[in-house]
Write an enzyme that holds these catalytic residues in place. Structure first.
Site: not given
Length: 343
Positions: A159, A195
């Site tokens: 992220h 993910d």
């Protein structure tokens, strides 16, 4: 399979703003410890410590000013007399006119953050730099001819964008590894992110590049974090147009729906002509994960590993998310055992 691991990850234990309250982060040291125990129990292979890399090795995937911010943020925070964990107060949202970098730490935290889930404390920099170094070390061993390695990174990284932290991530470990592979002679690299949450930071870093393909299989961002990226029409820009492939899937996805997306990812990676593959290995796709919404079972992770092995590329697995501590080690190692054909 070689595993790269640093105990320095335990220096960072965060809090997060969730459901309207500050609470202990789901991303905690026991995650990495559980995975390491399973790596050893499965006799996966040698476990080594990462090579030390200076800060300039993080520049490229990240901007120099962002790296410098991370390295000094805790000192700037405590210089104000505060000793609690540092979280942002305000963000430069649409319509605010200022473009200059703030001089005060509160402004810097907002400029370089995308959420209030990635605090900075006394051990954060040592933990995140050790995590990044684990991924860089993995890229080095790949460039020297190793077929597969596992960077047991914590905190995770996908992220983290070129100039921001968020989603428990500070330095983008997978992006740093891909960049290192290019520097070491790889003509083209592919990153496969499995993910549950879209790897918005990795997409941000490589969105206008054609040498690094980014493919992400993740929960529909219309109803899942990070909400503002991960849609199928995000295909890259400029020279990178066509080098970004998002495969969002609905809530309650089982392996029957997941497998076709994984096959599609494999086709894209083959068409890219990659010399190396970086896998952002998140296991928060597990059916009981605390913050994921897929329904993959423990045996499914072995199937994922087997499928990735058919891509036929030197592969570095970089640990990302997964928050069911009792199962995270088994599920992560099942991917690796499946890749090696041992399960």
């Amino acid at each position: 399979m070689l595993t790269i691991y640093s105990s320095h990850h335990s220096l960072h234990q965060g809090v997060e703003l969730k459901d309207g309250a500050i609470s202990e982060s789901f991303e905690k040291p026991v995650r990495a410890e559980a995975i390491l125990r399973q790596v050893k129990a499965a006799e996966l292979g040698e476990v080594i410590s990462p090579t030390h890399y200076e800060r300039h090795h993080y520049v490229g995937a990240h901007s120099e000013r962002y790296v410098e911010f991370l390295a000094h943020a805790w000192d700037e925070w405590t210089a104000t007399g505060r000793t609690c964990q540092a979280l942002p107060l305000v963000w430069p949202v649409r319509g605010l006119p200022a473009t200059a970098m703030p001089q005060f730490i509160d402004g810097k935290l907002g400029l370089f953050s995308m959420d209030a889930g990635s605090p900075i404390n006394a051990g954060t920099w040592d933990a995140v730099s050790a995590s990044a170094n684990s991924a860089l070390t993995g890229a080095e061993v790949l460039s020297k001819g190793t077929n597969a390695a596992f960077a047991l990174c914590r905190p995770p990284g996908h992220h983290a964008g070129r100039e921001y932290m968020g989603g428990y991530c500070y330095l983008n470990n997978a992006a740093l590894a891909a960049q290192r592979c290019v520097q070491q002679g790889a003509r083209r690299v592919a990153i496969l992110d499995i993910d549950f949450h879209h790897g918005n930071g990795t997409q941000d870093i490589f969105y206008e590049r054609k040498d690094v393909l980014f493919v992400s299989i993740h929960g529909d961002p219309g109803v899942s974090f990070p909400y503002f990226s991960g849609y199928a029409d995000e295909r890259g820009a400029g020279e990178g147009l066509g080098s970004n492939l998002n495969l969002p899937l609905p809530r309650a996805t089982t392996f029957d729906l997941y497998e076709p997306a994984l096959l599609q990812a494999g086709v894209a990676i083959a068409q890219h002509g990659a010399d190396a593959l970086i896998v952002s290995l998140g296991v928060d796709t597990f059916e009981s994960d605390a913050i994921g919404h897929f329904r993959l079972s423990t045996p499914d992770f072995t199937r994922i590993g087997r499928r990735i092995a058919t891509f036929g590329l030197p592969t570095l697995f970089v640990m990302e998310g997964g928050y069911m501590v009792d199962e995270i080690g088994v599920n992560a190692v099942n991917v690796l055992l499946g890749f090696e054909g041992r399960a």
